[in-house]
Design an enzyme around this catalytic site. Structure first.
Site, mmCIF file in Angstrom:
data_model
loop_
_atom_site.group_PDB
_atom_site.id
_atom_site.type_symbol
_atom_site.label_atom_id
_atom_site.label_comp_id
_atom_site.label_asym_id
_atom_site.label_seq_id
_atom_site.Cartn_x
_atom_site.Cartn_y
_atom_site.Cartn_z
ATOM 1 N N HIS A 20 0.831 -1.206 0.000
ATOM 2 C CA HIS A 20 0.000 0.000 0.000
ATOM 3 C C HIS A 20 0.866 1.256 0.000
ATOM 4 C CE1 HIS A 20 -3.445 2.605 1.265
ATOM 5 N NE2 HIS A 20 -2.466 3.264 1.872
ATOM 6 N N GLU A 21 1.853 1.296 0.886
ATOM 7 C CA GLU A 21 2.697 2.482 0.989
ATOM 8 C C GLU A 21 3.562 2.655 -0.258
ATOM 9 O OE1 GLU A 21 2.301 4.737 3.205
ATOM 10 O OE2 GLU A 21 0.803 3.545 4.244
ATOM 11 N N HIS B 134 1.582 4.243 -3.102
ATOM 12 C CA HIS B 134 1.478 5.708 -3.062
ATOM 13 C C HIS B 134 2.664 6.345 -3.792
ATOM 14 C CE1 HIS B 134 -2.035 6.568 -0.693
ATOM 15 N NE2 HIS B 134 -1.626 5.888 0.363
ATOM 16 N N GLU C 144 -6.279 6.648 -1.776
ATOM 17 C CA GLU C 144 -6.219 5.540 -0.828
ATOM 18 C C GLU C 144 -6.746 4.252 -1.453
ATOM 19 O OE1 GLU C 144 -4.719 5.382 1.908
ATOM 20 O OE2 GLU C 144 -4.268 7.498 2.209
#
Length: 299
Positions: free
Chosen positions: A149-150, A153, A211
């Site tokens: 997820h990070e 980004h 997100e």
């Protein structure tokens, strides 16, 4: 002329300038996996080099502060070795989402803190806090989901886009005076202050769309690396349980909720085949079992 320039700039800020912005994008050369909207063209108003340089300076500052507080995990720390082993499996599958990522000097560190947090800054600088590992009792699959997820980004340049929009918004009256140059090339003075945005990179509040995109791309990356994407559902169930008893820093910029889990569940048919393929067998995997009571097996 001035009115038309303002209208054009307003369209850019909203991320809707030009055709094809809402077209679907996938990993380079991949017909399988998740599909997400194309990256906003507004990010191009800030150079990759400037954002990555600002991120590096802040990352080095975080490491320096952690070192001075004796909170930076040494090279032999077992949890750090675990994180780096997971990253080594994930990163090769991340590169397909952003060609520039092949040039990044990837780095993973662990900071001793009760803070429940993790991040990946532009340029591939990753840090986990011991609080997120310990408080959530993360399995390797769940660590991979957080890390994916990070990383997503950074790959999808959400920070660069947020800084570009902030630059345009704060420029205000200056934009009217240099509007003509914006139509044919970015005025270098617009991005003079980007290096000063380093302090903002850690507190950027991404949009709901950012997100969701990071969730989906992160699931895709983790699944290709052989980590169970269903761990994402268990992870957010854990987040919900822990957030009832404490304030989570990670949740301040990563809103949770049933809708988020539902979105992951909706895309499981896209990512589970990647996981099955990575396992090297066509045998259906057993239900995902978390390590916390109260979370049912996930079929």
């Amino acid at each position: 002329m001035k009115r038309s320039i303002h209208a054009f700039l307003f369209a850019i800020v909203l991320g809707i300038a030009g055709p094809g912005v809402q077209a679907k994008d996938s990993a380079a050369g991949a017909d399988d996996g998740v599909k997400v909207d194309k990256m906003s063209s507004v990010r191009k108003l800030v150079s990759e080099e400037q954002v990555e340089a600002a991120a590096l300076q802040q990352y080095l500052g975080i490491k320096r502060d952690a070192g001075q507080q004796k909170a930076l995990a040494p090279e032999g720390h077992p949890q750090l070795q675990r994180l780096r082993a997971i990253a080594n499996k994930i990163i090769p599958h991340a590169l397909r989402w952003n060609e520039r990522a092949a040039q990044w000097q990837w780095e993973v560190n662990l900071i001793g803190s009760k803070e429940i947090n993790a991040f990946c800054m532009p340029g591939g600088k990753i840090a986990f806090y011991t609080g997120i590992l310990d408080s959530l009792k993360l399995t390797d699959d769940e660590v991979a989901i957080v890390m994916g997820h990070e990383i997503a980004h950074a790959l999808r340049e959400h920070g660069r886009e947020r800084l570009a929009k902030s630059t345009l918004t704060n420029a205000g009256a200056k934009l009217a005076g240099i509007g003509a140059s914006l139509l044919f090339g970015v005025d270098p003075h617009l991005t003079d202050g980007v290096a000063g945005f380093g302090a903002k990179l850690m507190v950027l509040k991404f949009s709901r769309g950012d997100e969701t995109e990071a969730d989906l791309v992160g699931l895709d990356i983790a699944a290709r690396a052989g980590y169970d994407p269903r761990a994402g559902i268990a992870l957010w169930q854990k987040m919900g349980m822990v957030s009832k008893n404490t304030s989570l820093q990670w949740l301040s910029t990563h809103p949770a909720g049933d809708a988020r889990i539902a979105e992951m569940q909706k895309h499981m048919p896209s990512v589970m085949p990647l996981f099955v393929k990575a396992r090297g067998t066509q045998t259906p995997p057993p239900p995902y079992m978390s390590n916390v009571k109260g979370i049912a097996p996930i079929p």
